[in-house]
Design a protein around this motif. Structure first.
Motif, PDB file in Angstrom:
ATOM      1  N   ILE B  72       1.497 -54.071  21.224  1.00 49.13           N
ATOM      2  CA  ILE B  72       2.417 -53.511  22.043  1.00 49.13           C
ATOM      3  C   ILE B  72       1.941 -53.513  23.566  1.00 49.13           C
ATOM      4  O   ILE B  72       3.036 -53.972  24.199  1.00 49.13           O
ATOM      5  CB  ILE B  72       2.772 -52.328  21.501  1.00 49.13           C
ATOM      6  N   ASN B  73       1.011 -53.237  23.779  1.00 49.74           N
ATOM      7  CA  ASN B  73       0.522 -53.025  25.144  1.00 49.74           C
ATOM      8  C   ASN B  73       0.802 -54.502  25.720  1.00 49.74           C
ATOM      9  O   ASN B  73       1.209 -54.448  26.847  1.00 49.74           O
ATOM     10  CB  ASN B  73      -0.813 -52.502  25.229  1.00 49.74           C
ATOM     11  N   VAL B  74       0.011 -55.382  25.390  1.00 48.16           N
ATOM     12  CA  VAL B  74       0.042 -56.522  25.705  1.00 48.16           C
ATOM     13  C   VAL B  74       1.277 -57.076  25.946  1.00 48.16           C
ATOM     14  O   VAL B  74       1.715 -57.811  26.731  1.00 48.16           O
ATOM     15  CB  VAL B  74      -0.872 -57.653  24.898  1.00 48.16           C
ATOM     16  N   THR B  75       2.112 -57.159  24.916  1.00 49.08           N
ATOM     17  CA  THR B  75       3.417 -57.576  24.809  1.00 49.08           C
ATOM     18  C   THR B  75       4.452 -57.020  25.965  1.00 49.08           C
ATOM     19  O   THR B  75       4.986 -57.883  26.849  1.00 49.08           O
ATOM     20  CB  THR B  75       4.214 -57.254  23.465  1.00 49.08           C
ATOM     21  N   ASN B  76       4.335 -55.656  26.097  1.00 48.65           N
ATOM     22  CA  ASN B  76       4.989 -55.001  27.140  1.00 48.65           C
ATOM     23  C   ASN B  76       4.722 -55.646  28.460  1.00 48.65           C
ATOM     24  O   ASN B  76       5.478 -55.792  29.375  1.00 48.65           O
ATOM     25  CB  ASN B  76       4.731 -53.471  27.106  1.00 48.65           C
ATOM     26  N   ARG B  77       3.433 -55.516  28.794  1.00 54.37           N
ATOM     27  CA  ARG B  77       3.024 -55.924  30.168  1.00 54.37           C
ATOM     28  C   ARG B  77       3.146 -57.361  30.645  1.00 54.37           C
ATOM     29  O   ARG B  77       3.423 -57.835  31.518  1.00 54.37           O
ATOM     30  CB  ARG B  77       1.269 -55.625  30.405  1.00 54.37           C
ATOM     31  N   PHE B  78       3.037 -58.200  29.364  1.00 55.81           N
ATOM     32  CA  PHE B  78       3.603 -59.846  29.623  1.00 55.81           C
ATOM     33  C   PHE B  78       4.668 -59.932  30.305  1.00 55.81           C
ATOM     34  O   PHE B  78       5.216 -60.504  30.966  1.00 55.81           O
ATOM     35  CB  PHE B  78       2.828 -60.405  28.215  1.00 55.81           C
ATOM     36  N   THR B  79       5.720 -58.922  29.205  1.00 60.11           N
ATOM     37  CA  THR B  79       7.341 -58.891  29.774  1.00 60.11           C
ATOM     38  C   THR B  79       7.447 -58.605  31.118  1.00 60.11           C
ATOM     39  O   THR B  79       8.139 -59.449  32.020  1.00 60.11           O
ATOM     40  CB  THR B  79       7.953 -57.915  28.835  1.00 60.11           C
ATOM     41  N   GLN B  80       6.798 -57.506  31.784  1.00 59.48           N
ATOM     42  CA  GLN B  80       6.718 -57.194  33.061  1.00 59.48           C
ATOM     43  C   GLN B  80       6.435 -58.274  33.925  1.00 59.48           C
ATOM     44  O   GLN B  80       6.874 -58.607  34.935  1.00 59.48           O
ATOM     45  CB  GLN B  80       5.874 -55.731  33.162  1.00 59.48           C
ATOM     46  N   LEU B  81       5.052 -58.806  33.566  1.00 62.23           N
ATOM     47  CA  LEU B  81       4.590 -59.878  34.362  1.00 62.23           C
ATOM     48  C   LEU B  81       5.459 -61.123  34.610  1.00 62.23           C
ATOM     49  O   LEU B  81       5.696 -61.681  35.661  1.00 62.23           O
ATOM     50  CB  LEU B  81       3.136 -60.535  33.949  1.00 62.23           C
ATOM     51  N   LEU B  82       6.173 -61.266  33.268  1.00 60.45           N
ATOM     52  CA  LEU B  82       7.230 -62.501  33.510  1.00 60.45           C
ATOM     53  C   LEU B  82       8.345 -62.145  34.491  1.00 60.45           C
ATOM     54  O   LEU B  82       8.916 -63.179  35.315  1.00 60.45           O
ATOM     55  CB  LEU B  82       7.718 -62.807  32.084  1.00 60.45           C
ATOM     56  N   GLN B  83       8.767 -60.947  34.302  1.00 55.99           N
ATOM     57  CA  GLN B  83       9.931 -60.284  34.992  1.00 55.99           C
ATOM     58  C   GLN B  83       9.613 -60.401  36.566  1.00 55.99           C
ATOM     59  O   GLN B  83      10.491 -60.765  37.443  1.00 55.99           O
ATOM     60  CB  GLN B  83      10.447 -59.129  34.762  1.00 55.99           C
ATOM     61  N   ARG B  84       8.279 -60.219  36.933  1.00 57.76           N
ATOM     62  CA  ARG B  84       7.787 -60.329  38.307  1.00 57.76           C
ATOM     63  C   ARG B  84       7.531 -61.509  38.769  1.00 57.76           C
ATOM     64  O   ARG B  84       7.185 -61.685  39.945  1.00 57.76           O
ATOM     65  CB  ARG B  84       6.669 -59.416  38.385  1.00 57.76           C
ATOM     66  N   GLY B  85       7.569 -62.465  37.918  1.00 57.99           N
ATOM     67  CA  GLY B  85       7.271 -63.991  38.344  1.00 57.99           C
ATOM     68  C   GLY B  85       5.711 -64.167  38.617  1.00 57.99           C
ATOM     69  O   GLY B  85       5.421 -65.000  39.256  1.00 57.99           O
ATOM     70  N   ALA B  86       4.932 -63.348  38.102  1.00 59.65           N
ATOM     71  CA  ALA B  86       3.533 -63.373  38.714  1.00 59.65           C
ATOM     72  C   ALA B  86       2.731 -64.301  37.636  1.00 59.65           C
ATOM     73  O   ALA B  86       1.545 -64.092  37.682  1.00 59.65           O
ATOM     74  CB  ALA B  86       2.893 -61.963  38.307  1.00 59.65           C
ATOM     75  N   THR B  87       3.122 -64.996  36.720  1.00 62.49           N
ATOM     76  CA  THR B  87       2.423 -65.857  35.997  1.00 62.49           C
ATOM     77  C   THR B  87       2.405 -67.120  36.150  1.00 62.49           C
ATOM     78  O   THR B  87       2.450 -67.973  35.276  1.00 62.49           O
ATOM     79  CB  THR B  87       2.952 -65.472  34.162  1.00 62.49           C
ATOM     80  N   GLY B  88       2.580 -67.401  37.417  1.00 63.95           N
ATOM     81  CA  GLY B  88       2.440 -68.611  38.127  1.00 63.95           C
ATOM     82  C   GLY B  88       3.413 -69.601  37.674  1.00 63.95           C
ATOM     83  O   GLY B  88       4.785 -69.564  37.588  1.00 63.95           O
ATOM     84  N   GLY B  89       3.202 -70.966  36.722  1.00 64.57           N
ATOM     85  CA  GLY B  89       3.919 -71.771  36.314  1.00 64.57           C
ATOM     86  C   GLY B  89       4.252 -71.512  34.688  1.00 64.57           C
ATOM     87  O   GLY B  89       4.751 -72.428  34.252  1.00 64.57           O
ATOM     88  N   MET B  90       4.098 -70.358  34.269  1.00 63.45           N
ATOM     89  CA  MET B  90       4.220 -70.206  32.859  1.00 63.45           C
ATOM     90  C   MET B  90       5.489 -70.236  32.277  1.00 63.45           C
ATOM     91  O   MET B  90       6.009 -70.413  31.235  1.00 63.45           O
ATOM     92  CB  MET B  90       3.355 -69.228  32.332  1.00 63.45           C
ATOM     93  N   HIS B  91       6.433 -69.783  33.306  1.00 65.38           N
ATOM     94  CA  HIS B  91       7.840 -69.733  32.905  1.00 65.38           C
ATOM     95  C   HIS B  91       8.695 -70.881  33.623  1.00 65.38           C
ATOM     96  O   HIS B  91       9.709 -71.253  33.239  1.00 65.38           O
ATOM     97  CB  HIS B  91       8.472 -68.445  33.191  1.00 65.38           C
TER      98      HIS B  91
END
Lengths: 91, 91
Positions: B72-91
């Motif tokens: 749950i933690n990983v999923t939530n934080r990953f969602t946040q990271l995606l929204q922040r655009g912090a995952t480089g080229g991943m999206h």
């Protein structure tokens, strides 16, 4: 677990018979998974120096290991089930 | 269930029953997965007896709960990271 797709419709095939087949295929797959895990864990635990056959102590160890693994499986199953119910209660 | 173009011929009651079995099978698969991981964590190299001791049982229960929390933690934080655009080229 892959159990293929069922035949379309129900012409001539009794629904209950089909469901019995589906359930038994799933049960078999489940048992196979359990056997594979137990063999893996119990080999690692009990057969540290493979000889030319499994000696008495290795066999006893394997039997005990299997029993404990199934105990663990049941604990995990209950814990997971309870947790799912708790999560559903929150929705 | 994947059955392109064949849905009209499948008895909807049958489809429902099969879906229920699928859900149960997924639960079983998860129990196998958790038991595998938590056996290594909680039993690991320790000696086995005629039953799992209280500490091991508690460890197995905690292991399942904490693994689910982690997911749950990983999923939530990953969602946040995606929204922040912090995952480089991943999206």
């Amino acid at each position: 677990m892959d159990f293929g797709s069922p035949p379309a419709g129900g012409s001539g095939v009794n629904r209950d018979e089909l469901m019995d087949q589906v359930k038994s295929q799933i049960a078999i797959a489940n048992a196979q998974e359990l056997l594979q895990k137990m063999s893996d864990k119990c080999f690692k635990k009990c057969v540290t120096k493979p000889g030319t056959s499994l000696d008495n102590s290795e066999q006893k160890c394997i039997a005990m290991c299997m029993d404990r693994y199934m105990d663990a499986w049941n604990i995990v199953s209950r814990t997971y089930s309870t947790r799912l119910q708790r999560e559903r209660g929150k929705i | 269930m994947n059955n392109p173009g064949g849905d009209e011929t499948i008895d909807p009651v049958l489809r429902q029953m099969i879906q229920e079995e699928q859900v149960k099978a997924q639960f079983q698969a998860q129990v196998h997965n958790f038991t595998d991981k938590c056996w290594d964590t909680c039993v690991g190299d320790s000696r086995l007896g005629n039953k799992l001791d209280y500490r091991t049982e508690a460890c197995l229960q905690n292991c399942v709960e904490r693994f689910l929390d982690t997911t749950i933690n990983v999923t939530n934080r990953f969602t946040q990271l995606l929204q922040r655009g912090a995952t480089g080229g991943m999206h």
